[in-house]
Scaffold this active site. Sequence first.
Site, PDB file in Angstrom:
ATOM      1  N   GLY A   1       0.837  -1.202   0.000  1.00  0.00           N
ATOM      2  CA  GLY A   1       0.000   0.000   0.000  1.00  0.00           C
ATOM      3  C   GLY A   1       0.866   1.243   0.000  1.00  0.00           C
ATOM      4  O   GLY A   1       2.030   1.234  -0.411  1.00  0.00           O
ATOM      5  N   GLY A   2       0.312   2.300   0.551  1.00  0.00           N
ATOM      6  CA  GLY A   2       1.034   3.574   0.612  1.00  0.00           C
ATOM      7  C   GLY A   2       2.342   3.463   1.381  1.00  0.00           C
ATOM      8  O   GLY A   2       3.238   4.299   1.224  1.00  0.00           O
TER       9      GLY A   2
ATOM     10  N   GLY B   1      24.241  12.969 -29.007  1.00  0.00           N
ATOM     11  CA  GLY B   1      23.844  13.618 -27.760  1.00  0.00           C
ATOM     12  C   GLY B   1      24.409  12.882 -26.559  1.00  0.00           C
ATOM     13  O   GLY B   1      24.690  13.491 -25.517  1.00  0.00           O
ATOM     14  N   ALA B   2      24.586  11.573 -26.710  1.00  0.00           N
ATOM     15  CA  ALA B   2      25.095  10.780 -25.586  1.00  0.00           C
ATOM     16  C   ALA B   2      26.513  11.206 -25.220  1.00  0.00           C
ATOM     17  O   ALA B   2      26.923  11.099 -24.064  1.00  0.00           O
ATOM     18  CB  ALA B   2      25.034   9.293 -25.915  1.00  0.00           C
TER      19      ALA B   2
END
Length: 514
Positions: free
Chosen positions: A169-170, A404-405
């Site tokens: 859960g949370g 770009g790498a």
Amino acid sequence: MTGKLHELEKLRNAALLGGGKDRLEQQHEKGKLTARERIEILLDEGSFREIDMFVKHRGTDFGLDKASFPGDGVITGFGTIHGRMIAIFSQDFTVLGGSLSETNAKKICKIMEAAMKMGIPVIGLNDSGGARIQEGVLSLGGYADIFLLNTLASGVIPQISVILGPCAGGAVYSPAITDFIFMVQNTSYMFVTGPNVVKTVTHETVTFEELGGAETHASKSGVAHVVGENEVQTLYLVKKMLGYIPQNNRDTVSDEPFVEAELLLQPDLDSVIPESSTLPYDMKKIITALADEGDFFEIQDRFAENIVIGFARIGGMSVGIVANQPAVLAGVLDINASSKAARFVRFCDAFNIPLLVLVDVPGFLPGTEQEWHGIIRHGAKLLYAFCEATVPKVTVITRKAYGGAYDVMNSKHIRGDFNYAWPGAEIAVMGPKGAVEIIFKKEIAESADKANEIDKKVTEYIEKFANPYIAAQHGYIDEIIKPSETKHRIVEAMRLLKNKVDRNPKKKHGNIPL
Ligand code: HXC
């Protein structure tokens, strides 16, 4: 006085029993250690000082008035690991399933607040059924109090979560905010909604282990950073990792003794790169050659394996390593690799750990799958993380650094302090074949022997661009070094950078692409 001492002893003994002998035995039967045994294994012998041992919950509904346990299902306190002070909480599943009550949350918050003031790491040992159902919103509030402190402590003190049972859960969001999540095989699991809810909502049938076990989070989701085979080994790994990180964001990691003779040349590295630049090799061989005693503490070793991250000592100094892995998907940057490495870079930067970046990257992974899932957004995370990092940053381009790498992988342009390249490095806008097919499109189309024309142009392109010398001419590479000299250079560079000061403009906080 004797009577009072006796009473204290009695109360302490009662608290040590947690949910009672039977439940402690049940814990063992499930193949799990008890909350106290875990603390004993993790901390230096005799160093644990417990606080809030007699805290009890205030719930009265649904029979809680008749079920009260000293300590209320979480053991909190301080102790040392290899002589270094830490704060710790250990959830006790034998007390109401380790569920989080209002008072239980207050105990956790108390040591977190203290740890922030003292500047010491917090380690959370999680084994809990989640919010204490009988306490309703008080328990939810308790979680929120912890989430807030996790967030405020982020980047101030290291926070480590060890999942040793359920975390559902949370409740998962506290570990998720912390810096590292350790899990143990077969007995720990994390999920936002369990198998029953999954079945109802999506009609999928899935086991606890498949949905949120250590294997799943190590290889599929990337939620788990480190996985141990059993609890003892997992706790040992926590201790080991702590050795690479400082106490807080104002501290640095002490150097370890280092034998200068280890800086001798490493001739084996001169032959590690294959003759053909399309052939793979294992970047981890280079990493272990550079690491003192070959000791590399890898993080997320089974997630996004095309990038390798982790800690090592190099020349006795603690260093965070980020390296493309040409043996997996040719070392390409994709969504998972980018976010994996970005978070690691930010951890190292927040905690003054120098970065060593080993580059062999053909570019970003093309395709609709990547584009539609946001490679632009995720790739930008890594770029942003390297750009904002002000710790010492050393780069070694072992082979490819394309497109770009090249910029992203801690290039000179984004404040790489020392950028080295091996002589076979290829630094260019794109790989030879792709580039030739674009810039010589016309010539190739008009040629009678297209294949030959492509080969000719590829050779021309490689000679002109696929080398490190043009970048070196522009000062984008500080030095072209022999692989065998690499460790020596890195250690020298890191020593030079020991007192580096670099600052970013003053701001509330940046807006990293999420
Ligand atoms: C109160 C709890 C509890 C809980 C377990 N127990 N979870 N008590 N609140 N959340 C108690 C059980 O009643 C039982 O008490 C004892 O702990 C041991 O539990 P078992 O079910 O016998 O153990 P096991 O079979 O190992 O199963 C473990 C479990 C299961 C899978 C964790 O207990 C379970 O599903 N619990 C509920 C999980 C859950 O849904 N929690 C809420 C999640 S939502 P007795 O006395 O009978 O031995 C949440 C929200 C957080 O946490 C929100 C934050 C924003």
